[in-house]
Design an enzyme around this catalytic site. Structure first.
Site: not given
Ligand code: S3P
Length: 459
Positions: A19-20, A346, A419
């Site tokens: 996803k990221s 996550d 999740r």
């Molecule tokens: C993400 C960063 C994380 C993660 C989120 C996706 C990202 O959040 O929990 O699901 O894609 O950069 P935070 O940056 O708020 O920790």
């Protein structure tokens, strides 16, 4: 949706794209010059929100399912959207896009669903304002909707209180457009997909170890340790071991590229844990991203005595991947804290549920960030696991789980958090009786085919 005990899980799963990394491929492709071709783009609702936001700003994006084509117009090639930009449920879309929008020559309003409109945005409003952006919360509650008027930006040196890749990435993206170098220090290194992909698209980003060396995640990027926060932010406070600084220089242009998105370890986590905690199971997960800033769950599984093997380790577009084999295991409790937390943030709901099936006590601390995710994941995990008969204590920054008690089915609520829904689908397979999940549909945010894949393994 209902789940009952299963006799064992067997087979192979190829989880959907990360996803990221998917979000970043379309965002960076949209502000790069030329074509970006993305393979294995996640077709979950969050990543579709990102596509739709950039289409509204005039970017031609063709989503063919297996391949997404982004025809970028360069750093200055976005146009003013006619409508409000709707980020849906996606914190990554909201926060990262804010960094880009802070530097455009138009005004825009960003919003999202009920959950996004409650999530904290001060963490990006503050640094982006220090860079010269005009960004405000419409309702004055530091949440979306946000109005952003693009400005000329200045490089800053900023120390974030939280280890957050979303905060870091918003600042780095604004830093592409700034008049000088921008530095972001975080208490622990968070996922570094933006740094990797921005460099791959031609930007100049580097990572320095800012605290005394706990280099497990920052390995290879360390420069002489500076144990104090850089100027700016709230003054000079000592930084913990493991603190990291990302540094970006302004860019002339980014260049479109080919991106192979690896499978999402956060989605794989449900099957990793399912395979370990369900008796008579063996699961092979194909093509999973194992970037060290994301792979803390592998370390924790090994600490808990899990039977896990990495096969065919390889590098994709700068992101390491592997196949992962897990088998049912006798697990024991562990302590999860400090620098590892951002690398498995996550995955903590699923890990907490797995800890119920481990002997002894598991302590999760330093994880207060869980309270500001799609739901308050500390409270929701404690509530739902307790309903299933687990011995769990909620703390200010985590959970204490005393494992070994058999769980029974119960009515649990996902709180519209993907999740949480997936965690309890897996947990229901290891409990007596029926586990009924209210709001199970929200898995479409990150893993639309999740229930089909789980069902296939249980046959
Ligand atoms: C993400 C960063 C994380 C993660 C989120 C996706 C990202 O959040 O929990 O699901 O894609 O950069 P935070 O940056 O708020 O920790």
């Amino acid at each position: 949706m209902e789940f009952t005990r299963c006799k064992g899980l067997h087979g192979e799963v190829t989880v959907p794209g990360d996803k990221s990394i998917s979000h970043r491929s379309v965002m960076f492709g949209s502000i790069a010059k030329g074509m970006t071709e993305v393979h294995n783009y996640l077709q979950g609702a969050d990543c579709l929100s990102t596509i739709s936001c950039f289409q509204k700003m005039g970017i031609e994006i063709e989503n063919r399912g297996d391949v997404v084509l982004v025809r970028g117009n360069g750093l200055r090639g976005l146009s003013r959207p006619e409508q409000v930009l709707d980020c849906g449920n996606s914190g990554t879309t909201t926060r990262l896009i804010s960094g880009i929008l802070s530097a455009q020559d138009f005004d825009v309003t960003l919003t999202g669903d009920a959950s996004i409109r409650k999530r904290p945005m001060k963490r990006i409003i503050e640094p982006l304002s220090l860079m010269g952006a005009s960004i405000a919360s419409v309702n004055g509650n530091d949440c979306a909707p946000l109005t952003i008027s693009g400005r000329k930006l200045h490089g800053i040196s900023y120390t974030s209180k939280v280890a957050s890749a979303q905060v870091k990435s918003a600042i780095l993206l604004a830093g592409l457009y700034a008049d000088g170098e921008t530095r972001v220090t975080e208490p622990y290194l968070s996922r570094n997909h933006s740094e990797i992909m921005l460099n791959y698209f031609g930007a100049d980003v580097r990572t320095e170890a800012a605290g005394a060396a706990d280099s497990f995640a920052a390995a290879g990027t360390a420069e002489p340790a500076d144990t104090f926060a850089a100027a700016g932010g709230s003054g000079r406070a000592p930084l913990p071991a493991g603190a990291a600084t990302a540094v970006i220089r302004p860019a002339e242009e980014l260049h479109g590229n080919l991106v192979e998105v690896p499978g999402d370890i956060s989605s794989a986590a449900f099957f990793l844990c399912a395979g370990l905690m369900t008796p008579n199971s063996e699961i092979l997960l194909k093509n999973v991203g194992i970037n060290p800033t994301r792979a803390g769950i592998l370390r924790v599984i090994r600490d808990m005595g899990g039977d896990l093997t990495l096969l065919d380790e390889r590098a994709g577009s700068g992101e390491p991947t592997a196949d992962i084999l897990v088998r049912s295991s006798s697990l024991h409790g562990t302590v999860i804290e400090g620098a590892v937390i951002p690398t498995l943030i996550d995955e903590l709901p699923m890990i907490a549920a797995m800890a119920c099936f481990a002997d002894g006590v598991t302590v999760i601390r330093d994880a207060a960030e869980l309270k500001v995710k799609e739901s308050n994941r500390i409270a929701v995990m404690a509530e739902n696991l307790t309903a299933m008969g687990a011995d769990v204590t909620e703390t200010e920054d985590g959970l204490i789980i005393r494992g070994g008690r058999p769980l029974h089915g119960a009515a649990v609520d996902s709180h519209s958090d993907h999740r949480i829904a997936m965690t309890f689908a897996v947990t229901g397979l290891c409990a007596d009786g029926v586990t009924e999940i209210a709001g199970a549909d929200c898995v479409n945010i990150s893993y639309p085919q999740f229930y089909q894949d789980l069902d296939r393994l249980a046959r």
